[in-house]
Design an enzyme around this catalytic site. Structure first.
Site, PDB file in Angstrom:
ATOM      1  N   HIS A 240      39.709  45.968  39.313  1.00 48.02           N
ATOM      2  CA  HIS A 240      38.656  45.787  38.146  1.00 48.02           C
ATOM      3  C   HIS A 240      39.272  44.578  37.227  1.00 48.02           C
ATOM      4  O   HIS A 240      38.430  43.559  37.123  1.00 48.02           O
ATOM      5  CB  HIS A 240      38.892  47.165  37.177  1.00 48.02           C
ATOM      6  CG  HIS A 240      38.594  48.297  37.738  1.00 48.02           C
ATOM      7  ND1 HIS A 240      37.126  48.583  38.158  1.00 48.02           N
ATOM      8  CD2 HIS A 240      39.307  49.064  38.413  1.00 48.02           C
ATOM      9  CE1 HIS A 240      37.292  49.844  38.538  1.00 48.02           C
ATOM     10  NE2 HIS A 240      38.397  50.319  38.975  1.00 48.02           N
TER      11      HIS A 240
HETATM   12  O1  RIB Z   1      37.546  51.842  34.641  1.00 46.99           O
HETATM   13  C1  RIB Z   1      38.713  50.883  35.086  1.00 46.99           C
HETATM   14  C2  RIB Z   1      39.716  50.154  34.082  1.00 46.99           C
HETATM   15  O2  RIB Z   1      40.474  51.523  33.597  1.00 46.99           O
HETATM   16  C3  RIB Z   1      40.746  49.551  34.447  1.00 46.99           C
HETATM   17  O3  RIB Z   1      41.002  48.437  33.364  1.00 46.99           O
HETATM   18  C4  RIB Z   1      41.892  50.176  34.680  1.00 46.99           C
HETATM   19  O4  RIB Z   1      43.129  49.311  34.764  1.00 46.99           O
HETATM   20  C5  RIB Z   1      41.794  51.214  33.978  1.00 46.99           C
HETATM   21  O5  RIB Z   1      42.323  50.701  32.549  1.00 46.99           O
END
Ligand code: RIB
Ligand code: CA
Length: 310
Positions: A240
Site C-alpha cells: 500500500h
Molecule cells: O489499509 C492499508 C493501510 O492501513 C496501510 O497504510 C497500512 O500500513 C495500514 O496503515
C-alpha cells in the site's frame, strides 16, 4: 530543488518500505517523520519509524511522536496483519536514536509556518489524526500545504478492515473528514490502486537481490503478505504505502481522476467509508485526485532500484 515532504506514518511493514523509498530518492527532501497510532500503538510506531531511519543510515532525521489515539474514537490496531511489533518479518535491533523533542502536531504546524507557503507536501500513510489535529490547532496551515498525498480509502475495493471501510480512514473517520474538507490539494492512493501492486515471488526475489536493505524488505513482505494471501487467495499482498512516494516520483505510472470524496462518520455499519463520486453523479465539488490504476511492473522496478541504493 528537491521536493520537501513530511511523512506521517504508523509503521507497519508497508510504511517502512515507503519511508525507505523516500530516503533513497534524491528528488525528495524528507524534513521529518511523524508517528501516529494505527497499525500498532504509538509507542511502537514511534519505535519502528526510528528503526527504519537507522536501517537507512539516517539517524539525523527527526522522528516526532504524535497522537496516541483517534480524535473521537478508541484506537483500533492491526497486529493481525503486521504482527505484534508492527515490523515482524525481520530481526532488527531496538533503535538507539532518540525521539525528537516536541509533539508531531507541533512539528507539522511549525514546519509549515517556517517553510515558504506551498513548498511542503504532507504524506500521511496511516490514520489522519496528526494531520487533522494540526489543522484544528492551526487552521492557517491549510493554505500553506503544497499537497496532501495519502494512502487511504477505496471505491471499487470498498473496504479491508470492514466490508465498507479501509483501515486508515476507519480508525479515525473524524480526522479523515476534516482533512478532505480542509481545502488543500489532495491525492488519494486508495485500495483500488494498491490492490494492483501485489507482491509476488519474483518481486520478493528481486528485493532480496537488491542488497542489505532489500533483504530486510523481502523479510517484511514475506511476513506481511501471509494475511492477504490467505484472505484474498492471491499470490501476494498489496504494497500500500510505497505507492504514495512512487506517485511523487513517477506520477506517469498512475492514472486517476478528480472527484468528490466524503467520509461517513455517523453510521456504525459504514463508519469510515470513503464515498468517492467516481462517476460524477452528484453536484459535490471535486476535492481529491483519486488514483485508480498503476503500472505495477514500473512501480516495482522503481522501488527495487531505489532500495538497491541504500
Ligand atoms: O489499509 C492499508 C493501510 O492501513 C496501510 O497504510 C497500512 O500500513 C495500514 O496503515
Ligand atoms: Ca500505514
Amino acid at each position: 530543488m528537491a521536493r520537501k515532504i513530511i511523512i506521517d506514518t504508523d509503521p507497519g511493514q508497508d510504511d517502512a518500505v515507503a519511508i525507505l523509498l523516500a530516503l533513497a530518492s534524491p528528488e525528495l527532501e524528507v524534513l521529518g517523520l511523524t508517528a501516529v497510532a494505527g497499525n500498532v500503538p504509538l509507542e511502537l510506531t514511534a519505535r519502528n519509524a526510528r528503526i527504519v531511519c537507522e536501517l537507512a543510515g539516517r539517524t539525523d532525521l527527526p522522528v516526532h511522536a504524535g497522537c496516541d489515539r483517534p480524535m473521537a474514537r478508541d484506537l483500533v490496531t492491526a497486529e493481525h496483519v503486521h504482527g505484534k511489533t508492527g515490523l515482524d518479518g525481520a530481526d532488527l535491533p531496538d533503535p538507539t536514536m532518540p525521539l525528537a523533542e516536541g509533539h508531531a502536531v507541533e512539528f507539522i504546524v511549525e514546519t509549515l509556518r517556517r517553510e515558504a507557503a506551498g513548498t511542503v507536501t504532507l504524506c500521511p500513510l496511516g490514520p489522519l489524526t496528526n494531520i487533522a489535529t494540526a489543522l484544528e490547532r492551526a487552521p492557517d496551515i491549510a493554505g500553506r500545504i503544497e499537497r496532501i498525498v495519502l494512502m487511504g480509502g477505496a471505491y471499487f475495493e470498498v473496504g479491508n478492515i470492514t466490508p465498507a471501510a479501509e483501515f486508515n480512514i476507519y480508525v479515525d473517520p473524524e480526522a479523515a473528514r476534516a482533512v478532505f474538507a480542509c481545502g488543500a490539494p489532495i491525492t488519494v492512493l486508495p485500495l483500488d490502486v494498491t490492490h494492483r501492486a501485489l507482491t509476488t515471488r519474483a518481486r520478493n526475489a528481486a528485493f532480496r537481490e537488491a542488497g542489505r536493505v532489500g533483504e530486510v524488505v523481502a523479510g517484511w513482505t514475506g511476513f506481511f503478505e501471509r494475511f492477504d494471501k490467505a484472505k484474498y487467495g492471491s499470490e501476494g499482498a498489496p504494497l500500500h504505502d510505497p505507492l504514495v512516494i512512487a506517485w511523487l516520483l513517477r506520477p506517469d505510472l498512475f492514472t486517476g481522476r478528480e472527484v468528490n470524496v466524503e467520509i461517513e462518520v455517523d453510521s456504525p455499519l459504514t463508519r469510515g467509508m470513503s464515498v468517492a463520486d467516481w462517476w460524477g453523479v452528484t453536484d459535490r465539488a471535486a476535492n481529491a485526485l483519486f488514483i485508480g490504476d498503476v503500472d505495477a511492473d514500473g512501480f516495482f522496478r522503481l522501488l527495487t532500484e531505489r532500495l538497491s541504493r541504500l
